[in-house]
Design a protein around this motif. Structure first.
Motif, PDB file in Angstrom:
ATOM      1  N   HIS A 103      26.984  14.134  65.534  1.00 23.67           N
ATOM      2  CA  HIS A 103      26.583  15.547  65.490  1.00 23.67           C
ATOM      3  C   HIS A 103      27.463  16.336  64.527  1.00 23.67           C
ATOM      4  O   HIS A 103      26.961  17.070  63.676  1.00 23.67           O
ATOM      5  N   VAL A 104      28.775  16.197  64.672  1.00 17.71           N
ATOM      6  CA  VAL A 104      29.708  16.970  63.849  1.00 17.71           C
ATOM      7  C   VAL A 104      29.550  16.618  62.373  1.00 17.71           C
ATOM      8  O   VAL A 104      29.606  17.497  61.514  1.00 17.71           O
ATOM      9  N   LEU A 105      29.325  15.348  62.071  1.00 16.11           N
ATOM     10  CA  LEU A 105      29.202  14.936  60.674  1.00 16.11           C
ATOM     11  C   LEU A 105      27.874  15.329  60.040  1.00 16.11           C
ATOM     12  O   LEU A 105      27.782  15.391  58.808  1.00 16.11           O
ATOM     13  N   THR A 106      26.856  15.617  60.850  1.00 16.34           N
ATOM     14  CA  THR A 106      25.553  15.965  60.275  1.00 16.34           C
ATOM     15  C   THR A 106      25.183  17.434  60.426  1.00 16.34           C
ATOM     16  O   THR A 106      24.279  17.907  59.732  1.00 16.34           O
ATOM     17  N   ALA A 107      25.854  18.171  61.296  1.00 18.65           N
ATOM     18  CA  ALA A 107      25.526  19.587  61.503  1.00 18.65           C
ATOM     19  C   ALA A 107      25.973  20.404  60.290  1.00 18.65           C
ATOM     20  O   ALA A 107      27.047  20.156  59.728  1.00 18.65           O
ATOM     21  N   PRO A 108      25.155  21.376  59.889  1.00 17.50           N
ATOM     22  CA  PRO A 108      25.558  22.226  58.755  1.00 17.50           C
ATOM     23  C   PRO A 108      26.726  23.128  59.142  1.00 17.50           C
ATOM     24  O   PRO A 108      26.706  23.732  60.220  1.00 17.50           O
ATOM     25  N   VAL A 109      27.720  23.195  58.278  1.00 18.74           N
ATOM     26  CA  VAL A 109      28.863  24.078  58.504  1.00 18.74           C
ATOM     27  C   VAL A 109      28.471  25.473  58.043  1.00 18.74           C
ATOM     28  O   VAL A 109      27.987  25.629  56.917  1.00 18.74           O
ATOM     29  N   PRO A 110      28.647  26.494  58.902  1.00 20.77           N
ATOM     30  CA  PRO A 110      28.297  27.852  58.492  1.00 20.77           C
ATOM     31  C   PRO A 110      29.127  28.298  57.293  1.00 20.77           C
ATOM     32  O   PRO A 110      30.308  27.977  57.191  1.00 20.77           O
ATOM     33  N   ARG A 111      28.475  29.023  56.397  1.00 19.67           N
ATOM     34  CA  ARG A 111      29.191  29.547  55.235  1.00 19.67           C
ATOM     35  C   ARG A 111      30.100  30.670  55.680  1.00 19.67           C
ATOM     36  O   ARG A 111      29.773  31.442  56.575  1.00 19.67           O
ATOM     37  N   ALA A 112      31.251  30.783  55.057  1.00 20.55           N
ATOM     38  CA  ALA A 112      32.243  31.806  55.422  1.00 20.55           C
ATOM     39  C   ALA A 112      31.715  33.215  55.184  1.00 20.55           C
ATOM     40  O   ALA A 112      32.015  34.130  55.938  1.00 20.55           O
ATOM     41  N   ASP A 113      30.887  33.414  54.163  1.00 23.16           N
ATOM     42  CA  ASP A 113      30.393  34.751  53.855  1.00 23.16           C
ATOM     43  C   ASP A 113      29.143  35.112  54.653  1.00 23.16           C
ATOM     44  O   ASP A 113      28.612  36.211  54.523  1.00 23.16           O
ATOM     45  N   ALA A 114      28.664  34.200  55.524  1.00 20.70           N
ATOM     46  CA  ALA A 114      27.469  34.482  56.326  1.00 20.70           C
ATOM     47  C   ALA A 114      27.798  35.346  57.549  1.00 20.70           C
ATOM     48  O   ALA A 114      26.900  35.869  58.186  1.00 20.70           O
TER      49      ALA A 114
END
Length: 72
Positions: free
Chosen positions: A60-71
């Motif tokens: 899960h952790v390796l495939t989940a999209p990481v939220p963008r910092a500016d979002a």
């Protein structure tokens, strides 16, 4: 009955990668806890009977999209 088997290098590197990604994926105490838990599994280096949940978390952790910092 055989004891737990050692993880191979690839498995340990996946755990380490997931641990470091978890703190970016889940900022704050949840990500910190998840990171520490995954690093503990990697450091211990053995497959235990309850590894199925840990490996599902790694996936899960390796495939989940990481939220963008500016979002935010």
């Amino acid at each position: 009955m055989d004891g737990p088997s050692r993880m191979d290098h690839h498995e340990k590197m996946r755990l380490r990668a997931a641990a470091h990604r978890a703190s970016r994926l889940y900022p704050g105490p949840v990500g910190e806890l998840l990171c520490l838990e995954l690093l503990s599994w990697e450091e211990f280096g053995y497959r235990l009977g309850g590894e199925q949940m840990i490996m599902r978390i790694v996936d899960h952790v390796l495939t989940a999209p990481v939220p963008r910092a500016d979002a935010a």
